[in-house]
Design an enzyme around this catalytic site. Structure first.
Site, PDB file in Angstrom:
ATOM      1  CB  CYS A  14       1.682  -1.011   1.455  1.00  0.00           C
ATOM      2  SG  CYS A  14       2.167   0.820   0.646  1.00  0.00           S
ATOM      3  CB  CYS A  65      -0.956   2.935  -0.839  1.00  0.00           C
ATOM      4  SG  CYS A  65       0.525   2.382  -2.110  1.00  0.00           S
ATOM      5  CG  HIS A  98       3.627   1.254  -3.893  1.00  0.00           C
ATOM      6  ND1 HIS A  98       2.972   0.440  -2.828  1.00  0.00           N
ATOM      7  CD2 HIS A  98       4.839   1.034  -3.987  1.00  0.00           C
ATOM      8  CE1 HIS A  98       4.074   0.235  -2.259  1.00  0.00           C
ATOM      9  NE2 HIS A  98       5.259   0.428  -2.799  1.00  0.00           N
ATOM     10  CD  GLU A 151      -2.216   0.809  -3.582  1.00  0.00           C
ATOM     11  OE1 GLU A 151      -2.346   0.043  -3.101  1.00  0.00           O
ATOM     12  OE2 GLU A 151      -1.058   0.805  -4.426  1.00  0.00           O
TER      13      GLU A 151
END
Length: 151
Positions: free
Chosen positions: A84, A87, A54, A56
């Site tokens: 999410c 993260c 992801h 992040e």
């Protein structure tokens, strides 16, 4: 040039656009320390075939390398989509002082949409600011999924 939340979110949007071009869910993130971008990340789950790829997580990992440590308490994270749970956990654990996100995520957002992880007694709670360039951050996602469905 004014280095403000809009400026840094625009930089995150540039990264989201790169992911869009590569047919990845278009999410971009930048980490800022003292008004300077020190790390960047973007979504690469499909290309890397890795669930944790992801934006992040990539940005946090890059910032840790730049600063030679895992404590990012002097840093701010700008990300185009609400983090999410994975993260959000990485953000809490890395001690990032402030998170700025553009679009809310009604499917997995963990700073208010589905759950607010900051309501729990973790040892660190970043400040959260949402809605920066919300329209632009939402539109790139809308366009991406519309295009994906039409294929």
């Amino acid at each position: 040039m004014i280095l403000d939340d809009n400026y840094f979110m625009n930089e995150a949007l540039k990264l989201a656009n790169m992911s869009y071009i590569e047919e990845e869910v278009p999410v971009g993130a930048v980490i800022v320390k003292n008004y300077s971008i020190i790390a960047m990340g973007r979504n690469r789950r499909e290309k890397q075939r890795n669930v944790i790829s992801h934006a992040e997580v990539e940005a946090i990992s890059n910032a840790c390398r730049v600063l030679n440590g895992w404590r990012l308490f002097e840093c701010e994270l700008f990300v185009t989509l609400e983090p999410c749970p994975m993260c959000a956990g990485a953000i809490i654990n890395s001690r990032i002082k402030r998170v700025v996100f553009g679009a809310k995520d009604p499917k997995s957002g963990s700073f208010g949409s589905i759950i607010d992880l900051l309501k729990y007694d973790y040892n660190h709670k970043p400040k959260i600011k949402s809605g920066i360039l919300k329209k632009e951050c939402s539109q790139i996602l809308i366009n991406f999924f519309k295009n994906l469905r039409s294929k």
